[in-house]
Design an enzyme around this catalytic site. Structure first.
Site, PDB file in Angstrom:
ATOM      1  N   SER A 300       1.109  -1.304   0.231  1.00  0.00           N
ATOM      2  CA  SER A 300      -0.250   0.769   0.075  1.00  0.00           C
ATOM      3  C   SER A 300       0.655   1.750   0.043  1.00  0.00           C
ATOM      4  O   SER A 300       1.943   1.145   0.496  1.00  0.00           O
ATOM      5  CB  SER A 300      -0.735  -0.281   1.217  1.00  0.00           C
ATOM      6  OG  SER A 300      -1.832   1.301   1.189  1.00  0.00           O
ATOM      7  N   GLU A 462      -3.824  -9.844  -8.812  1.00  0.00           N
ATOM      8  CA  GLU A 462      -2.842  -8.766  -7.682  1.00  0.00           C
ATOM      9  C   GLU A 462      -2.341  -9.964  -6.582  1.00  0.00           C
ATOM     10  O   GLU A 462      -2.760 -10.668  -6.219  1.00  0.00           O
ATOM     11  CB  GLU A 462      -3.560  -8.366  -7.418  1.00  0.00           C
ATOM     12  CG  GLU A 462      -5.012  -7.308  -7.873  1.00  0.00           C
ATOM     13  CD  GLU A 462      -5.639  -6.145  -7.120  1.00  0.00           C
ATOM     14  OE1 GLU A 462      -4.950  -5.428  -5.993  1.00  0.00           O
ATOM     15  OE2 GLU A 462      -6.862  -6.399  -6.635  1.00  0.00           O
TER      16      GLU A 462
END
Length: 688
Positions: A300, A462
């Site tokens: 992130s 992902e």
């Protein structure tokens, strides 16, 4: 009129430079697929080096009242443009040998329907020159673009169905970018450099990551993958392009944002293209920079609170900070790149039905044979990730089935008992693969592309940091030393959720709950990609026993269309509701509000909804458009058929003093369905 200016002028400038080269070299280029019969021992093909080419095309979708793709929030609908979305293509070919194209798109993901349609159109234009084996379509994973471009129901539900205009903008733009890169092929080199970037990502799923073996965790200091790989494309001795791969989610823009934005990867692209070439609207494309994704599943950009919040409380500032860090490191590697890629260009591709892959004990944690499962999402999926939390119904990692979700999921998609058993320990919420047709893709494209000493492994999901490296280890082992450099090209050619390690899967955090095919999804990828790599090494073909279904004819939408645009009584389209002030200083925000039509009437691809112009030399000169990071175009429905466009321009610190004005371009629909273009112009103002 700005429409098609960028690509048309670029082609005209390059035509003179490449016409003679094209006459000499095109007869040498194969019309066969890139899986050329080149030596497998790494020796350069006869005739020497590479031809390289770049291309860029607009893929911006519908900028108003369309659900956005990424956060799955019904209320998050487009309301304008912060910066446009682009497809950037990089072609590499050997005279008489193989070729490959990598396309980076400012999308949340490349949907399977998009991939199928792009391949069809490339075949119609180029014959067998480009196909699914030698073209990689990859996505930056921005969560700030319009959705509805999938042919699978799961990804269209929160967007109120399929949005054909957005789908068409994406497909046609990708094809144009590839065609431009192909037309631009000229003698050149590709150089590679690798390095590490820290401080631009955090692991948002630490508890799950820490279930991996200690020796594997030790590969990731700080629990992040800091690796960056940069390619430098040159024609002659002139740099013409860059690709940077780095793992960090494009989620600096939050679920509260409703402006189209390519997020931090897009800012890195924009800044790099401007810094390295001083790109203006008229010469966009002379230097093309792509910032692509790798194994970013648990990486992130939101550096605070375990991935929940960006480095500041301003999402626009966060986008520039994280994008700027990537741009700076990539620029450093780009400037220092000296290693030249040489050797064969080759590729292998195959479709695999992941709903039932038998996985050898060579790849499973316990050494026994296992099978993957029909696709299903766990209840942890509804919790969302740290940087996009869902409704407060369950917590990440909650393994006891929630009765509310159990009933809701069973009503929407009844779950066969064997699917629940196969997916354990996942508490199944939605059985997307058990429907007819499946709500999410299960027959998926796998691909390994070799460009000399670089191997690109393209995957349609992902991958977490750890799972991605397990795949790369497998591919490297099977290639047997043919490639020194390995990159996982995530988010490529289709989209099927996440892939975690089996250990991470057991935690059933958001990523594990979103791993579609059960605990042995990653081992299945390792096995099947390993087989592709071995086939590439041995020079053997890889035919597909299955093909993904074609679902384009089964689409629906409940999104209402544009019925009518109307200005207020006594006004006309393009009139000003609010004029800018008489003067502004650098760093201040100039603003004008126009009466306008609906932006879905014309997406203005390769064009703009706004211009900021400066008066100089007796003429007005455009200094910014809706693609610039200093501008914002925001659309608002005022009432009934009346709407406004607010154009803001934050005056850059290096802005030249002088006289300026703001221009808005729009399109309005009348009761007969006719769409008419119009232009509005503000009064002038000064910048001192």
């Amino acid at each position: 009129m700005l429409r098609t200016t960028g690509s048309t002028k670029r082609r005209a400038r390059r035509a003179g430079r490449t016409a003679l080269l094209a006459c000499l070299l095109l007869p040498l280029l194969p019309l066969a697929p890139a899986r050329a019969q080149t030596p497998a021992d790494g020796a350069p093909a006869a005739g020497g080096g590479y031809l390289v080419g770049t291309g860029i095309a607009d893929i911006t979708g519908e900028a108003a009242e369309i659900g956005m793709m990424g956060y799955a929030r019904l209320e998050q609908k487009t309301s304008g443009i912060h910066s446009r979305q682009w497809a950037r293509a990089f072609a590499v070919a050997q005279p008489g040998g193989g070729r490959a194209v990598f396309v980076n798109t400012d999308l949340g993901m490349v949907m399977q329907g998009v991939h199928q349609e792009v391949m069809d159109r490339l075949a119609a234009r180029f014959g067998s020159r480009y196909d699914a084996s030698n073209v990689i379509l990859s996505a930056t994973h921005t969560h700030a673009g319009p959705g509805g471009f999938s042919h699978h129901l799961l990804y269209n539900l929160t967007v109120l169905g399929h949005q054909e205009k957005t789908f068409e903008a994406i497909v046609s733009g990708i094809v144009d970018a590839v065609a431009e890169a192909d037309a631009d092929l000229a003698p050149g080199t590709v150089k590679i450099a690798t390095g590490e970037l820290t401080g631009a990502s955090v692991n948002r799923s630490l508890e799950a990551f820490r279930r991996n073996p200690a020796e594997e965790q030790a590969r990731f200091p700080g629990a992040v993958d800091p690796a960056m790989t940069v390619l430098r494309f040159e024609q002659g001795d002139r740099p013409v392009g860059m690709v940077s791969w780095f793992a960090s989610h494009a989620t600096s823009m939050t679920p509260e944002n409703t402006l189209i934005s390519p997020d931090n990867k897009g800012y890195a692209q924009y800044r790099t293209e401007h810094d390295l070439h001083g790109v203006e609207w008229k010469d966009r494309g002379d230097f093309v920079a792509a910032f692509a994704q790798t194994n970013a599943g648990d990486m992130s950009p939101n550096l605070r609170d375990g991935g929940a919040h960006g480095p500041t409380d301003d999402e626009f500032e966060n986008t520039e900070i994280i994008g700027g860090l990537q741009a700076d490191k990539a620029r450093e590697l780009f400037e220092g790149a000296t290693e030249v890629l040489t050797g064969p260009i080759d590729a292998r591709q195959r479709y695999v039905d992941f709903s039932g892959v038998e996985v050898s004990g060579r790849y499973t944690p316990d050494g026994a044979v296992h099978r993957t499962c029909p696709a299903a999402l766990g209840q942890g999926f509804t919790a969302g990730a740290e940087d996009g939390p869902g409704p407060d119904i369950v917590d990440e990692g909650e393994l006891e089935a929630n009765p509310l979700l159990l009933v809701a999921g069973a009503v929407v998609t009844p779950v066969p008992a064997e699917v629940r058993r196969c997916q354990a320990p996942k508490p199944v919420f939605l059985a997307t693969g058990s429907q007819t047709p499946p709500w999410s893709p299960q027959v998926l494209p796998l691909q390994v592309v070799r460009i000399g000493s670089l191997a690109l492994t393209a995957v349609p999901a992902e991958f977490t940091a750890a799972s991605g490296h397990r795949v790369l280890d497998t591919v490297a082992g099977e290639l047997g030393g043919l490639a020194r450099h390995h990159v996982l090209a995530g988010y490529s050619n289709a989209y099927s959720g996440y892939v975690t390690t089996p250990e991470e899967y057991d935690a059933q955090h958001y990523e594990g709950a979103s791993t579609h095919f059960g605990r042995h999804t990653l081992p299945a990828y390792q096995q099947e990609l390993g087989r592709l790599a071995a086939a590439l090494r041995e020079g053997t073909p890889t035919p597909s026993a299955v093909q993904p279904p074609r679902l384009g004819g089964r689409q629906f939408t409940v999104q209402p269309g544009v019925v009518l645009d109307a200005p207020p009584v006594g006004r006309k389209f393009g009139d000003l509701k609010t004029q800018p002030a008489a003067s502004y200083g650098r760093g201040e925000r100039a603003e004008a509000v126009f009466y306008t039509g609906h932006p879905r009437n014309d997406l203005r691809n390769e064009d703009t909804f706004l211009e900021v112009q400066r008066y100089a030399g007796g003429a007005w000169r455009t200094v910014a458009t809706d693609n610039d990071w200093s501008t914002v175009y925001r659309w608002k429905r005022e009432y009934a058929a009346v709407s406004t466009a607010t154009v803001t321009w934050t005056v850059p610190e290096d802005t030249a003093p002088g006289t300026y004005r703001i221009v808005h371009h729009g399109d309005a629909k009348d009761l007969l369905g006719r769409v008419t273009a119009f232009t509005g112009t503000s009064r002038t103002f000064t910048v001192g």
